[in-house]
Design a protein around this motif. Structure first.
Motif, PDB file in Angstrom:
ATOM      1  N   ASN A 159       0.982  -1.329  -0.269  1.00  9.41           N
ATOM      2  CA  ASN A 159      -0.069  -0.337  -0.203  1.00  9.41           C
ATOM      3  C   ASN A 159       1.107   1.196   0.182  1.00  9.41           C
ATOM      4  O   ASN A 159       1.819   1.193   0.473  1.00  9.41           O
ATOM      5  N   GLU A 190      -4.794   4.685   4.014  1.00  3.21           N
ATOM      6  CA  GLU A 190      -3.806   4.275   3.061  1.00  3.21           C
ATOM      7  C   GLU A 190      -4.490   3.675   1.981  1.00  3.21           C
ATOM      8  O   GLU A 190      -5.730   4.074   1.797  1.00  3.21           O
ATOM      9  N   THR A 246      -4.637   1.882  -1.892  1.00  2.00           N
ATOM     10  CA  THR A 246      -3.863   0.781  -2.240  1.00  2.00           C
ATOM     11  C   THR A 246      -3.956   1.185  -4.247  1.00  2.00           C
ATOM     12  O   THR A 246      -3.880   1.759  -4.524  1.00  2.00           O
TER      13      THR A 246
HETATM   14  C1  LIG Z   1      -4.219  -2.222   1.630  1.00  2.00           C
HETATM   15  O1  LIG Z   1      -4.707  -1.942   2.595  1.00  2.00           O
HETATM   16  C2  LIG Z   1      -5.967  -2.245   2.826  1.00  2.00           C
HETATM   17  C3  LIG Z   1      -7.142  -0.827   2.343  1.00  2.00           C
HETATM   18  O2  LIG Z   1      -6.912  -0.436   4.019  1.00  2.00           O
HETATM   19  C4  LIG Z   1      -5.912  -3.483   3.155  1.00  2.00           C
HETATM   20  O3  LIG Z   1      -7.428  -4.290   3.644  1.00  2.00           O
HETATM   21  C5  LIG Z   1      -5.096  -4.003   2.918  1.00  2.00           C
HETATM   22  O4  LIG Z   1      -4.630  -4.436   4.263  1.00  2.00           O
HETATM   23  C6  LIG Z   1      -4.118  -3.289   2.949  1.00  2.00           C
HETATM   24  N1  LIG Z   1      -2.524  -4.117   2.488  1.00  2.00           N
HETATM   25  C7  LIG Z   1      -1.248  -4.401   3.263  1.00  2.00           C
HETATM   26  C8  LIG Z   1      -0.722  -5.571   2.085  1.00  2.00           C
HETATM   27  O5  LIG Z   1      -1.182  -3.553   4.160  1.00  2.00           O
END
Ligand SMILES: *[C@@H]1O[C@H](CO)[C@@H](O)[C@H](O)[C@H]1NC(C)=O
Length: 666
Positions: free
Chosen positions: A567, A622, A624
């Motif tokens: 992310n 976060e 993606t």
């Molecule tokens: C990336 O962000 C999404 C949404 O917040 C989350 O569901 C997912 O687990 C995250 N992936 C990583 C690799 O951290």
């Protein structure tokens, strides 16, 4: 003191030659008790208080019968007061309580020191009328000292009901005729308008009662200016001396606060100083620049005791009235002397610990940010403080206990002296880095202890390398674009003062002038946050009587390729929020629900109070890889609420981080 010794003192006093130049003092410190007043005289000035109320009704000095005003319609003289409310009261409004003492006591009366106590003891039959507190107001005059000290011990005991304390302070209403020149900083001092200039028809209220346009002031030089006491606000760490000068005869009246330990909210919480009336304040508890979070809420029977002060009221004069303004420089020197003699040795109350009853802590703070450097970085000039135990960053809302702050040196070494015994957490933040540090161990300070934390490491929030950033992470919006004020709403003092530009009235309205059709767009790579990022995300463009349009700001940036390994992280630090909801959307302006929402946050009122910061917020969003596009991307920042022109948020800093690099890459 009995009659005969009193008479003897008077005789002694008469035969002594009072001289400012003599090496050996010939002045006598004396206490005179009258039926409903008490007077302390040290040959330099005379302090007159009501008995047993403990309100100051006279300060005689340098040939002026009374430095205080007693003819105002409501508030007169000098007094401790507070504002309080019953539990469940929303917002920050409460009842004013001018803490009339009901008992008077001479605590100390020697040739060197007189200390008086005026107490008000809680009386349950007055529930609803008085705040449930026992309050002991103290006044100290020292021999040969041109001024007096005041402190108060506030206590909430086991048998007292729950309540909210909204404000606690000392206020002085100075002689309107004498005190026209106010000084609170080297470049914030000026001749002030008269109180009647603020009242219609001479004054016209602007967007709220504190801000007044002077349409027909007594002295035409003030015509067309805005007066607002919040233009003279100051951060706790700098709020050490302010007051007024009487130009003829030259006399200064100064409120000196030598320590921040009893103030609330940490070193950069802001508060009032001096303002038109002429009023000089020592603020101890207030909701200014933080709102409801600063209301101290007491449960039923919750034991609590706090000493506010001592603060010093300093009086000075100079022989030549042409030098009257130099009284400010002298007041600053005196402030440094008071700071150097903190903690004072002379207050009698056992609730005020002396130097040998206090402890110290020292150590070194470094920063670990592997995306900037493999080595530890010095936490240069970091704010480091002890405050009651809580989460990282909790100090900024903390208002029941004591706090002790310092700044680290260039290498991050810090030392905090004269800490009251107690249990604390060590908190810090470092300009240039986001987030809050809290040392994991709790700190117990005892008398003469010297805690050494050794080297402690702050790892600021960070998931990956910086792709771009906007602003400087320093908990302030000062580096962003601060517009010219509307020429109709000027405080002349701030013209050509780069550091005080944001203190002009009405800057929020300039947004609609600058962005009449389209909201702000910031393009990474070509925009400059100093010119292209308005210092506050305000609601704007009034579309009805009391309806404003929410604003959506866009950040445009390019990505040559998308990293699919993890992310991305968007860091949004706010320096202020007022009844706002920040929504973030990535490449999808209408996404519902938004990709991120702050929820309803803040009641700082910083926009209306001419500030660039209130309370600090840090959000991490976060993002993606799937939300991002190769080529142009847009982040939409929407402040969703639009009830008032004075609501909105201020950004401190925004950063987009790429996904984490594997260890090989750095
Ligand atoms: C990336 O962000 C999404 C949404 O917040 C989350 O569901 C997912 O687990 C995250 N992936 C990583 C690799 O951290």
């Amino acid at each position: 003191m009995n009659i005969s010794s009193w008479q003897l003192l008077q005789v002694l006093f008469c035969i002594m030659i009072v001289s400012n130049h003599s090496q050996i003092s010939t002045r006598v410190l004396q206490l005179l008790q009258q039926e409903d007043q008490v007077v302390i005289d040290n040959g330099i000035f005379q302090l007159r208080l009501t008995n047993p109320g403990g309100n100051i009704i006279g300060i005689q000095y340098n040939g002026i019968e009374n430095l205080l005003e007693l003819n105002n319609p409501s508030l007169n003289g000098g007094f401790w007061d507070l504002n309080w409310s019953v539990p469940g009261t929303a917002g920050t409004r409460g009842k004013f309580d001018k803490i009339e003492g009901n008992s008077f006591k001479v605590i100390m009366e020697t040739a060197e020191q007189i200390e008086l106590s005026f107490t008000r003891t809680w009386n349950p039959s007055l529930q609803g009328e008085h705040s449930p507190l026992n309050i002991d107001k103290r006044f100290i005059v020292l021999r040969d000292s041109p001024g007096f000290y005041s402190y108060a011990i506030y206590e909430h005991k086991e048998d007292m009901p729950e309540f909210n304390l909204n404000e606690a302070r000392i206020a002085f209403m100075l002689s309107i005729e004498k005190f026209r020149y106010m000084a609170m900083e080297d470049d914030r001092q000026r001749l002030m308008p008269l109180p009647k200039d603020r009242v219609p028809p001479r004054g016209k209220e602007l967007a709220y009662p504190e801000a007044v346009l002077l349409v027909d002031p007594v002295e035409p030089e003030f015509k067309g200016e805005v007066d607002d006491k919040y233009q003279y606000s100051c951060e706790n760490k700098d709020n050490k001396v302010h007051g007024f000068i009487c130009l003829d005869p030259p006399v200064g009246f100064w409120q000196i606060t030598p320590s921040n330990e009893f103030r609330t909210g940490g070193p950069i919480k802001q508060d009032l100083t001096s303002h038109v009336n002429p009023t000089t304040l020592a603020m101890f508890v207030s909701t200014h620049y933080g709102g409801e979070d600063f209301v101290i809420k007491f449960g039923s029977g919750e034991p609590w005791k706090k000493v506010f002060g001592p603060v010093f009221i300093y009086l000075n004069t100079v022989s030549d009235k042409n030098d009257a303004r130099s009284l400010w420089d002298d007041a600053k020197e005196r402030m440094h002397r008071e700071v150097d003699s903190w903690p004072y040795s002379f207050p009698s109350s056992e609730d005020f610990p002396k130097a040998d009853q206090r402890g110290n802590i020292h150590g070194r703070l470094v920063v670990s940010d592997r995306y900037i450097s493999k080595e530890y970085l010095s936490a240069k000039g970091a704010f480091v403080g002890l405050a009651p135990p809580g989460d990282a960053g909790s100090f900024q809302r903390e208002c029941k206990g004591y706090q002790f702050w310092t700044n680290s040196d260039d290498e991050g070494y810090f030392s905090i002296q004269n800490v009251r015994p107690g249990n604390y957490n060590l908190y810090a933040w470092v300009s240039g880095f986001i987030g809050d540090y809290r040392y994991e161990k709790s700190i117990a300070i005892t008398a003469a202890s010297d805690v050494d934390t050794g080297e402690i490491v702050y790892e600021p929030p960070r998931s990956g390398p910086t792709l771009w950033e906007i602003g400087i992470p320093d908990r302030s919006a000062a580096e962003f674009y601060i517009p010219e004020p509307n020429p109709q709403y000027i405080n002349k003092l701030f013209i050509n003062q780069p550091t005080n530009r944001f203190r002009q009235y009405g800057l929020w309205e300039r947004y609609a002038d600058l962005y009449p059709d389209q909201d702000l767009v910031f393009t990474v790579g070509s925009s400059d946050y100093r010119k292209d990022w308005f210092y506050a995300q305000v609601t704007s463009r009034k579309i009805g009587d009391n309806t404003y349009k929410p604003t959506t700001w866009k950040i445009k940036f390019n990505l040559d390729s998308i990293d699919q390994t993890g992310n991305y992280t968007l860091r949004i630090a706010l320096s202020s929020a007022t009844f706002s909801i920040l929504e973030v959307r990535v490449n999808e302006e209408e996404a519902n629900p938004p990709h991120f929402s702050s929820g309803l946050i803040g009641s700082d009122n910083t926009i209306a109070r001419h500030g660039v910061h209130g309370l600090y917020w840090l959000f991490s969003v976060e993002v993606t890889a799937r939300q991002l596009l190769q080529g142009e991307n847009i982040i939409y920042l929407k402040q969703e609420r639009s009830f008032s022109a004075l609501h909105g948020i201020m950004y401190d800093y925004i950063r987009l981080e790429a996904p984490p690099l594997s260890a090989m890459h750095y």
